[in-house]
Motif scaffolding. Structure first.
Motif, PDB file in Angstrom:
ATOM      1  N   LEU A 366       0.838  -1.195   0.000  1.00 39.14           N
ATOM      2  CA  LEU A 366       0.000   0.000   0.000  1.00 39.14           C
ATOM      3  C   LEU A 366       0.875   1.249   0.000  1.00 39.14           C
ATOM      4  N   PRO A 367       0.453   2.305  -0.714  1.00 35.42           N
ATOM      5  CA  PRO A 367       1.223   3.551  -0.692  1.00 35.42           C
ATOM      6  C   PRO A 367       1.155   4.212   0.678  1.00 35.42           C
ATOM      7  N   LEU A 368       2.172   4.985   0.989  1.00 34.26           N
ATOM      8  CA  LEU A 368       2.232   5.729   2.239  1.00 34.26           C
ATOM      9  C   LEU A 368       1.785   7.161   1.966  1.00 34.26           C
ATOM     10  N   VAL A 369       0.722   7.603   2.642  1.00 31.53           N
ATOM     11  CA  VAL A 369       0.230   8.972   2.527  1.00 31.53           C
ATOM     12  C   VAL A 369       0.605   9.675   3.821  1.00 31.53           C
ATOM     13  N   ILE A 370       1.547  10.623   3.722  1.00 31.93           N
ATOM     14  CA  ILE A 370       2.159  11.195   4.910  1.00 31.93           C
ATOM     15  C   ILE A 370       1.891  12.687   5.038  1.00 31.93           C
ATOM     16  N   SER A 371       1.707  13.137   6.254  1.00 26.26           N
ATOM     17  CA  SER A 371       1.582  14.554   6.573  1.00 26.26           C
ATOM     18  C   SER A 371       2.236  14.771   7.925  1.00 26.26           C
ATOM     19  N   SER A 372       3.312  15.577   7.943  1.00 23.30           N
ATOM     20  CA  SER A 372       4.064  15.781   9.172  1.00 23.30           C
ATOM     21  C   SER A 372       4.891  17.060   9.054  1.00 23.30           C
ATOM     22  N   THR A 373       4.963  17.813  10.128  1.00 24.97           N
ATOM     23  CA  THR A 373       5.803  19.013  10.124  1.00 24.97           C
ATOM     24  C   THR A 373       7.271  18.665  10.266  1.00 24.97           C
ATOM     25  N   GLY A 374       7.555  17.426  10.625  1.00 25.50           N
ATOM     26  CA  GLY A 374       8.946  16.993  10.765  1.00 25.50           C
ATOM     27  C   GLY A 374       9.120  16.093  11.956  1.00 25.50           C
ATOM     28  N   GLY A 375      10.277  16.225  12.619  1.00 20.01           N
ATOM     29  CA  GLY A 375      10.565  15.374  13.768  1.00 20.01           C
ATOM     30  C   GLY A 375      12.016  14.946  13.776  1.00 20.01           C
ATOM     31  N   ASP A 376      12.283  13.766  14.297  1.00 24.08           N
ATOM     32  CA  ASP A 376      13.638  13.221  14.413  1.00 24.08           C
ATOM     33  C   ASP A 376      14.183  12.879  13.030  1.00 24.08           C
ATOM     34  N   PRO A 377      15.240  13.566  12.545  1.00 21.90           N
ATOM     35  CA  PRO A 377      15.745  13.310  11.189  1.00 21.90           C
ATOM     36  C   PRO A 377      16.382  11.932  11.032  1.00 21.90           C
ATOM     37  N   ILE A 378      17.023  11.425  12.089  1.00 24.22           N
ATOM     38  CA  ILE A 378      17.613  10.091  12.017  1.00 24.22           C
ATOM     39  C   ILE A 378      16.507   9.046  11.879  1.00 24.22           C
ATOM     40  N   ALA A 379      15.445   9.200  12.688  1.00 27.61           N
ATOM     41  CA  ALA A 379      14.302   8.284  12.593  1.00 27.61           C
ATOM     42  C   ALA A 379      13.655   8.388  11.216  1.00 27.61           C
ATOM     43  N   GLU A 431       1.034  18.790   5.076  1.00 30.00           N
ATOM     44  CA  GLU A 431       2.305  19.489   5.223  1.00 30.00           C
ATOM     45  C   GLU A 431       3.427  18.473   5.328  1.00 30.00           C
ATOM     46  N   CYS A 432       4.625  18.912   4.940  1.00 28.37           N
ATOM     47  CA  CYS A 432       5.768  18.004   4.974  1.00 28.37           C
ATOM     48  C   CYS A 432       7.035  18.812   5.248  1.00 28.37           C
ATOM     49  N   GLY A 433       7.473  18.815   6.511  1.00 22.93           N
ATOM     50  CA  GLY A 433       8.678  19.526   6.904  1.00 22.93           C
ATOM     51  C   GLY A 433       9.921  18.710   6.593  1.00 22.93           C
ATOM     52  N   GLU A 434      11.069  19.153   7.113  1.00 18.79           N
ATOM     53  CA  GLU A 434      12.365  18.571   6.735  1.00 18.79           C
ATOM     54  C   GLU A 434      12.426  17.057   6.878  1.00 18.79           C
ATOM     55  N   SER A 435      12.120  16.536   8.067  1.00 13.01           N
ATOM     56  CA  SER A 435      12.222  15.086   8.282  1.00 13.01           C
ATOM     57  C   SER A 435      11.222  14.331   7.427  1.00 13.01           C
ATOM     58  N   CYS A 436      10.034  14.921   7.237  1.00  9.95           N
ATOM     59  CA  CYS A 436       9.021  14.299   6.382  1.00  9.95           C
ATOM     60  C   CYS A 436       9.531  14.177   4.952  1.00  9.95           C
ATOM     61  N   LEU A 437      10.268  15.184   4.476  1.00  7.60           N
ATOM     62  CA  LEU A 437      10.806  15.144   3.112  1.00  7.60           C
ATOM     63  C   LEU A 437      11.835  14.027   2.951  1.00  7.60           C
TER      64      LEU A 437
END
Length: 532
Positions: A366-379, A431-437
């Motif tokens: 299944l495709p991943l539909v993501i929305s996140s401002t970011g978070g832990d970049p390593i994760a 939305e998709c911040g740095e870690s989301c990208l």
């Protein structure tokens, strides 16, 4: 100072209002209804109807079809009906010539207490009608008929207008009829003979008991003259329902032998209707395809998915990214697209939760539909590697759930019986911040739609060499990271730059992966699953 007892027979000639005493439908001395009971036709009946519109299953609108005259027994019948209905909150679609006013007021209060909408309309049944002899529904239907709504020929006259006033949302439309006229009382005079027992105490008579032993009708008459108490009660009811008194005044100025049709603008001005929209607005299948489907959009009874084991939604109690399998509620059944909805801050446990979900899905991709401002970049990079290892497509999008979302308080969308959540997804609100990208960069297909808020942020959370090395591994040009666009909504120009840097693999939004029409194309996408 003595005391004596004796029984006497006494005949008394008293006027008696049938509805007040004999029928017990009014608490005052005036019984009001639009016309004699014999002229009202069959009493009102209530049945649940499910839309027969093509393409709505298995998530279709349902309503209560209420057709017939309002009798003294109608409120009790409706109360029983609502009790059997349980937690379902369905709009009432009514056609009625009127009937007993007091019963209509009671029905109106029941509608308001149950927070039900109402509209004037006729139900055309697909199979047999509830009144038809021998009409039997399949047991799997659980007493639910199939039909379609029609406004032409529908009407709500006389006392029905009082019932109608109790709805929360109220619709009539230009093709249906709403009529009012004077309230009429039918008074019957009776000669009542009763037996009275009394005793005399200190020279004064005190009644001990009184029992009616005979009643004889000696005359009757009809009147449109309502007493002050009755008028006060009617106006108080309309005020309670938020309807202006002009409605009652127009009715009382129209002779009982006539009927005054209220125009849509009049009804809106007096607050009798809440919108100029037709009754279709309450039962349209489009209500089941929006971000927050209407409460009367019901999953078909007995429907089961081909795969009877869906993973539970994975989420943290406080914060962090949650993941859930979602099935489209569009006009696609029995073959609909599904996706993994991932929303919230990317925390250190997100990669493991995604891997657990994918293991439970097995061979289903299944495709991943993501929305996140970011978070832990390593994760986020670890999560991206899980995405790449499983060959998943990724799109930035926000999932709108049918009902409540997985982390919503008291949400019961996942019933624990192997069913997925139902919903739709779009670019709006995504939305998709740095870690989301970084997660997006790992997708086999990578999509960002116009209007989505994206960006690396003014102060990158990850050193540029590490980030750029990861992006190159994922097949994304390092200049995408070096450009460090400000976080904000992207337009066509920004999207073109992202494509030039290979962050996205093609133009288009999340709809390219989850649109309800995809499962009718060839080749059939792998994220389509069949209902049977």
């Amino acid at each position: 100072m003595g005391e004596g007892k004796r029984a006497v027979w006494r005949g008394v000639f008293l006027p008696l209002v049938i509805a007040a005493i004999a029928l017990l439908s009014l608490s005052s001395a005036e019984a009001a209804k639009s016309k004699p009971a014999d002229d009202d036709g069959p009493p009102m009946r209530f049945v649940v109807v499910r839309s027969s519109s093509p393409g709505c299953e298995p998530f279709c609108p349902e309503w209560i079809s209420a057709e017939g005259a309002i009798t003294p027994a109608t409120p009790a019948a409706f109360k029983t009906f609502l009790k059997k209905l349980g937690d379902k909150r369905l709009p009432v679609i009514v056609t009625s010539p009127g009937g007993r006013v007091e019963a209509a007021l009671e029905l109106g209060r029941m509608l308001r207490a149950s927070k039900l909408d109402i509209g004037v309309g006729l139900t055309r049944f697909v199979e047999c009608t509830p009144e038809q002899k021998g009409c039997k529904l399949d047991s799997t239907r659980k007493g639910i008929y199939q039909g379609a709504l029609y406004s032409a020929g529908a009407y709500c006259a006389s006392a029905c207008s009082m019932m109608f006033a109790g709805g929360v949302r109220r619709h009539v439309g230009q093709w249906a009829y709403m009529g009012v006229h004077q309230v009429t009382s039918h008074v019957t005079q009776q000669k009542i003979t009763y037996r009275e027992t009394y005793k005399v105490v200190k020279g004064k008579r005190k009644t001990v008991s009184r029992k009616v032993v005979r009643r004889k009708t000696v005359g009757s008459y009809t009147t449109t003259k309502m007493g002050k108490a009755f008028n006060t009660r009617m106006l108080a009811y309309l005020k309670e329902m938020g309807v202006k008194r002009v409605m009652y005044e127009i009715g009382q100025s129209t002779p009982a032998a006539e009927m005054r049709q209220l125009t849509p603008v009049e009804m809106l001005d007096m607050n009798l209707i809440t919108s100029l929209d037709a009754t279709d607005a309450l039962v349209s299948i489009e209500n089941c395809r929006i971000a927050t489907p209407a409460a009367n959009c019901i999953l078909a009874p007995g429907q089961k998915l081909a795969f009877n084991s869906y993973p539970k939604p994975l989420l943290l109690k406080d914060r962090g990214m949650w993941l859930a399998v979602v099935r489209s509620v569009g006009a696609c059944e029995p073959d609909c697209p599904e996706w993994i909805s991932a929303e919230g801050e990317i925390d250190e446990g997100a990669p493991q939760r995604l891997e657990t979900l994918l293991k439970e899905l097995g061979d289903i991709k299944l495709p991943l539909v993501i929305s996140s401002t970011g978070g832990d970049p390593i994760a986020a990079m670890l999560m991206g590697r899980v995405v790449r290892a499983n060959g998943l497509d990724v799109a930035v999008g926000h999932t709108f759930f049918a009902g409540c979302q997985p982390n919503g308080r008291g949400c019961t969308g996942w019933q624990g019986d192997g069913r997925p959540y139902l919903g739709i997804a779009g670019s709006g609100g995504a939305e998709c911040g740095e870690s989301c990208l970084l997660v997006l960069s790992a997708g086999k297909t990578r999509l960002i739609g116009e209007g989505v808020a994206v960006g690396w942020g003014p102060s990158p959370a990850l050193d540029a060499p590490i980030r750029n090395h990861y992006l190159v591994q994922m097949g994304v040009g390092p200049k995408v990271g070096d450009a460090a666009p400000r976080f904000g909504k992207v337009d066509e120009v920004a999207l073109a730059l992202l494509r030039e840097g290979y962050l996205t693999t093609r133009s288009g939004s999340v709809q390219l992966l989850i649109d309800s029409g995809l499962c009718r194309t060839s080749p059939r996408p792998v994220n389509c699953r069949t209902l049977h």
